[in-house]
Design a protein around this motif. Sequence first.
Motif, short mmCIF file in Angstrom:
data_model
loop_
_atom_site.label_atom_id
_atom_site.label_comp_id
_atom_site.label_asym_id
_atom_site.label_seq_id
_atom_site.Cartn_x
_atom_site.Cartn_y
_atom_site.Cartn_z
N ALA A 76 1.01 -14.63 -1.00
CA ALA A 76 1.51 -13.24 -1.05
C ALA A 76 0.57 -12.31 -0.30
N MET A 77 -0.73 -12.51 -0.49
CA MET A 77 -1.69 -11.67 0.22
C MET A 77 -1.59 -11.90 1.73
N ALA A 78 -1.44 -13.18 2.13
CA ALA A 78 -1.30 -13.48 3.56
C ALA A 78 -0.02 -12.84 4.12
N ALA A 79 1.06 -12.91 3.35
CA ALA A 79 2.32 -12.30 3.79
C ALA A 79 2.16 -10.79 3.90
N GLY A 80 1.42 -10.19 2.98
CA GLY A 80 1.19 -8.75 3.03
C GLY A 80 0.41 -8.37 4.29
N ILE A 81 -0.55 -9.16 4.63
CA ILE A 81 -1.35 -8.87 5.85
C ILE A 81 -0.48 -9.03 7.08
N LYS A 82 0.36 -10.09 7.09
CA LYS A 82 1.26 -10.31 8.24
C LYS A 82 2.20 -9.12 8.40
N ALA A 83 2.68 -8.61 7.29
CA ALA A 83 3.62 -7.49 7.35
C ALA A 83 2.95 -6.26 7.86
N ALA B 114 14.83 -5.77 -8.57
CA ALA B 114 14.38 -4.51 -7.98
C ALA B 114 12.88 -4.31 -8.24
N LYS B 115 12.45 -4.66 -9.46
CA LYS B 115 11.02 -4.51 -9.78
C LYS B 115 10.17 -5.46 -8.94
N ALA B 116 10.67 -6.69 -8.75
CA ALA B 116 9.93 -7.65 -7.93
C ALA B 116 9.86 -7.18 -6.48
N GLN B 117 10.97 -6.63 -5.98
CA GLN B 117 10.96 -6.12 -4.60
C GLN B 117 10.01 -4.93 -4.48
N GLN B 118 10.01 -4.06 -5.48
CA GLN B 118 9.11 -2.91 -5.44
C GLN B 118 7.65 -3.37 -5.49
N MET B 119 7.39 -4.39 -6.35
CA MET B 119 6.02 -4.90 -6.45
C MET B 119 5.59 -5.50 -5.10
N GLY C 194 -1.90 -3.39 3.53
CA GLY C 194 -2.04 -2.58 4.75
C GLY C 194 -3.23 -1.63 4.66
N LYS C 195 -3.41 -1.02 3.48
CA LYS C 195 -4.56 -0.14 3.30
C LYS C 195 -5.87 -0.93 3.40
N VAL C 196 -5.86 -2.16 2.83
CA VAL C 196 -7.06 -3.00 2.91
C VAL C 196 -7.32 -3.34 4.37
N ARG C 197 -6.26 -3.68 5.10
CA ARG C 197 -6.40 -4.05 6.51
C ARG C 197 -6.95 -2.90 7.33
N ASP C 198 -6.47 -1.70 7.04
CA ASP C 198 -6.90 -0.53 7.80
C ASP C 198 -8.24 0.02 7.31
N GLY C 199 -8.73 -0.51 6.20
CA GLY C 199 -10.00 -0.04 5.65
C GLY C 199 -9.86 1.22 4.82
N GLY C 200 -8.64 1.60 4.46
CA GLY C 200 -8.43 2.82 3.70
C GLY C 200 -8.21 2.59 2.21
N ALA C 201 -8.34 1.36 1.75
CA ALA C 201 -8.11 1.06 0.32
C ALA C 201 -9.29 1.54 -0.50
N SER C 202 -8.96 2.13 -1.65
CA SER C 202 -10.02 2.60 -2.55
C SER C 202 -9.83 1.98 -3.92
N THR D 201 6.71 -4.67 -2.16
CA THR D 201 6.50 -3.55 -1.24
C THR D 201 5.15 -2.90 -1.50
N ASP D 202 4.83 -2.69 -2.78
CA ASP D 202 3.54 -2.08 -3.12
C ASP D 202 2.37 -2.97 -2.72
N LEU D 203 2.51 -4.29 -2.92
CA LEU D 203 1.44 -5.21 -2.51
C LEU D 203 1.25 -5.19 -1.00
N VAL D 204 2.36 -5.13 -0.26
CA VAL D 204 2.26 -5.05 1.20
C VAL D 204 1.57 -3.75 1.61
#
Length: 196
Positions: A189-196, A90-95, A104-112, A97-100
């Motif tokens: 993992a980062m590539a998968a997060g961007i794809k998602a 569950a922790k790995a799945q949550q991590m 997404g925030k990085v992709r949209d330019g909203g990451a701080s 999800t959080d990485l994705v």
Amino acid sequence: MAEVAILMANGPFDYSINAQNPVDAMFSGMQFGQQQRAGEQQMQLAQAQEGRAQAQEGRTQTQFGQQNIMFDQAQQDRATALQAAMEARAKAQQMQTDLVGLAGKVRDGGASADDFTAMALQYPDLTDEMSKMWEGQTAERKQNDTANIYKAAAAIKAGKPDIAITMLEERATAAEAAGDKMEADVARAMAAGIKA
């Protein structure tokens, strides 16, 4: 004298008629004693056998109790291991999800910086591993990695996430060829997060 005449007429008085033979009496007494002793020995033997049987029963009960305790402990250990595995999954799945979400925030330019700080606080193990990996790099490698990250971020901001994905997948392939599995996994993992 009349008494003597009566006695003589009947014959002499035999004192041994009703008397027991002393040798027979001795043997009879010895046999009785031996029978008593044999009876006592049989009773002692029966008591000893009963004691051994009770001791064996006690050992059997003790072994049974210990086996039950060991079985219960094994069941508890299995349940604990299963619970720990479920929590880790569950922790790995949550991590993931959080990485994705962060990707997404990085992709949209909203990451701080707060987003990265929150991620570091929530997953200190990931942060420690990334820090160790980063600290082990040469200055030239750090400069290249930073440039690649900026290029990937720029591609995402420009609306071309496929370029960032390609860069990260190439980086994962290169890291894998160099034997750096952790860096390859992070890049994938980062590539998968961007794809998602």
